[in-house]
Design a protein around this motif. Structure first.
Motif, short mmCIF file in Angstrom:
data_model
loop_
_atom_site.label_atom_id
_atom_site.label_comp_id
_atom_site.label_asym_id
_atom_site.label_seq_id
_atom_site.Cartn_x
_atom_site.Cartn_y
_atom_site.Cartn_z
N ALA A 1 0.83 -1.21 0.00
CA ALA A 1 0.00 0.00 0.00
C ALA A 1 0.87 1.26 0.00
O ALA A 1 0.57 2.23 -0.71
CB ALA A 1 -0.94 0.00 1.20
N ARG A 2 1.95 1.25 0.78
CA ARG A 2 2.85 2.42 0.82
C ARG A 2 3.51 2.64 -0.54
O ARG A 2 3.61 3.78 -1.00
CB ARG A 2 3.91 2.25 1.90
CG ARG A 2 3.41 2.55 3.31
CD ARG A 2 4.54 2.60 4.31
NE ARG A 2 5.30 1.36 4.40
CZ ARG A 2 4.93 0.28 5.09
NH1 ARG A 2 3.80 0.29 5.77
NH2 ARG A 2 5.68 -0.80 5.12
N LEU A 3 3.98 1.57 -1.19
CA LEU A 3 4.62 1.72 -2.49
C LEU A 3 3.64 2.23 -3.54
O LEU A 3 3.99 3.09 -4.36
CB LEU A 3 5.24 0.39 -2.94
CG LEU A 3 6.54 0.02 -2.23
CD1 LEU A 3 6.90 -1.43 -2.52
CD2 LEU A 3 7.65 0.95 -2.67
N ILE A 4 2.43 1.71 -3.53
CA ILE A 4 1.43 2.18 -4.49
C ILE A 4 1.11 3.65 -4.23
O ILE A 4 0.97 4.44 -5.17
CB ILE A 4 0.17 1.29 -4.45
CG1 ILE A 4 0.51 -0.05 -5.11
CG2 ILE A 4 -1.01 1.96 -5.14
CD1 ILE A 4 -0.60 -1.07 -5.09
N ASP A 5 1.04 4.05 -2.97
CA ASP A 5 0.79 5.44 -2.63
C ASP A 5 1.93 6.33 -3.13
O ASP A 5 1.69 7.39 -3.71
CB ASP A 5 0.61 5.59 -1.11
CG ASP A 5 0.23 6.99 -0.71
OD1 ASP A 5 -0.74 7.54 -1.28
OD2 ASP A 5 0.91 7.55 0.18
N GLU A 6 3.18 5.91 -2.94
CA GLU A 6 4.32 6.70 -3.41
C GLU A 6 4.33 6.81 -4.93
O GLU A 6 4.60 7.88 -5.48
CB GLU A 6 5.63 6.07 -2.93
CG GLU A 6 5.86 6.27 -1.45
CD GLU A 6 7.19 5.66 -1.01
OE1 GLU A 6 8.20 5.88 -1.69
OE2 GLU A 6 7.19 4.96 0.02
N LEU A 7 4.06 5.70 -5.62
CA LEU A 7 3.99 5.74 -7.08
C LEU A 7 2.86 6.65 -7.55
O LEU A 7 3.02 7.41 -8.51
CB LEU A 7 3.80 4.33 -7.65
CG LEU A 7 5.06 3.46 -7.66
CD1 LEU A 7 4.69 1.99 -7.80
CD2 LEU A 7 5.97 3.90 -8.80
N SER A 8 1.73 6.61 -6.87
CA SER A 8 0.59 7.46 -7.23
C SER A 8 0.96 8.94 -7.08
O SER A 8 0.65 9.77 -7.95
CB SER A 8 -0.61 7.16 -6.35
OG SER A 8 -1.07 5.85 -6.56
N ARG A 9 1.62 9.27 -5.96
CA ARG A 9 2.04 10.66 -5.75
C ARG A 9 3.04 11.11 -6.82
O ARG A 9 2.97 12.23 -7.30
CB ARG A 9 2.64 10.84 -4.37
CG ARG A 9 1.59 10.96 -3.28
CD ARG A 9 2.24 11.34 -1.99
NE ARG A 9 3.20 10.27 -1.66
CZ ARG A 9 3.41 9.80 -0.47
NH1 ARG A 9 2.79 10.34 0.55
NH2 ARG A 9 4.24 8.82 -0.25
N ALA A 10 3.96 10.22 -7.19
CA ALA A 10 4.93 10.56 -8.22
C ALA A 10 4.24 10.83 -9.55
O ALA A 10 4.52 11.83 -10.22
CB ALA A 10 5.96 9.44 -8.37
N VAL A 11 3.32 9.95 -9.94
CA VAL A 11 2.62 10.12 -11.21
C VAL A 11 1.79 11.40 -11.19
O VAL A 11 1.76 12.14 -12.16
CB VAL A 11 1.75 8.88 -11.54
CG1 VAL A 11 0.84 9.13 -12.72
CG2 VAL A 11 2.64 7.67 -11.82
N THR A 12 1.15 11.69 -10.06
CA THR A 12 0.37 12.92 -9.92
C THR A 12 1.28 14.14 -10.04
O THR A 12 0.93 15.13 -10.69
CB THR A 12 -0.38 12.94 -8.58
OG1 THR A 12 -1.27 11.83 -8.54
CG2 THR A 12 -1.18 14.22 -8.41
N GLY A 13 2.45 14.06 -9.44
CA GLY A 13 3.40 15.16 -9.51
C GLY A 13 3.87 15.47 -10.91
O GLY A 13 4.24 16.60 -11.22
N TRP A 14 3.83 14.48 -11.79
CA TRP A 14 4.23 14.67 -13.19
C TRP A 14 3.06 14.99 -14.09
O TRP A 14 3.18 15.00 -15.30
CB TRP A 14 4.97 13.44 -13.71
CG TRP A 14 6.21 13.15 -12.95
CD1 TRP A 14 7.20 14.02 -12.60
CD2 TRP A 14 6.60 11.88 -12.42
NE1 TRP A 14 8.16 13.37 -11.87
CE2 TRP A 14 7.82 12.05 -11.76
CE3 TRP A 14 6.03 10.61 -12.45
CZ2 TRP A 14 8.49 11.02 -11.14
CZ3 TRP A 14 6.70 9.58 -11.83
CH2 TRP A 14 7.92 9.79 -11.18
N GLY A 15 1.88 15.23 -13.50
CA GLY A 15 0.74 15.65 -14.30
C GLY A 15 -0.25 14.55 -14.62
O GLY A 15 -1.23 14.81 -15.31
N GLY A 16 -0.05 13.35 -14.13
CA GLY A 16 -1.00 12.27 -14.38
C GLY A 16 -2.21 12.38 -13.48
O GLY A 16 -2.13 12.92 -12.38
N GLN A 17 -3.34 11.93 -13.97
CA GLN A 17 -4.59 11.94 -13.20
C GLN A 17 -4.78 10.54 -12.61
O GLN A 17 -5.26 9.65 -13.29
CB GLN A 17 -5.77 12.30 -14.11
CG GLN A 17 -5.69 13.70 -14.69
CD GLN A 17 -5.79 14.76 -13.61
OE1 GLN A 17 -6.51 14.60 -12.63
NE2 GLN A 17 -5.05 15.85 -13.80
#
Length: 115
Positions: free
Chosen positions: A15-31
């Motif tokens: 869950a923590r890794l998926i959360d970190e990946l989600s934040r990274a993708v969001t930071g690069w403009g992904g929805q």
């Protein structure tokens, strides 16, 4: 209960890794949708990489590797949690090579057209 405790720890790490990946993708403009799956993150990371205006070939290779690890983690599902976590961790490490969106030469947007 050793296996039950291990399963709980691995679920938390996943869950923590998926959360970190989600934040990274969001930071690069992904929805990123709420509670994304691993396959969704792979698609989103591919889209983010495709929309960067300027990206080096080595960064593109790292991102392709990250997407590959996400797809491997998705295929494994819950069969081998420790291996799935390794693939998620590898994806995150490779995804971190993306330059920040604050850099105007790498901000998300349409690719420059060549004539």
């Amino acid at each position: 209960m050793i296996i039950g405790g291990l399963s709980a720890r691995l679920a938390g790490a996943r869950a923590r890794l998926i959360d970190e990946l989600s934040r990274a993708v969001t930071g690069w403009g992904g929805q990123v949708p709420e509670d994304p799956g691993v396959a969704e993150l792979a698609v989103l990371l591919e889209e983010v990489a495709a929309n960067l205006r300027a990206i080096t070939s080595s960064t593109r290779a790292e991102l392709a590797g990250a997407v590959g690890h996400l797809r491997a983690a998705d295929r494994l599902g819950g069969l081998l949690p420790a291996v799935t976590l390794w693939h998620l961790g590898q994806a995150l490490q490779r995804a971190e090579t993306l330059p920040g969106t604050a850099d105007p030469t790498t901000a998300p947007g349409p690719a420059p057209q060549t004539c």
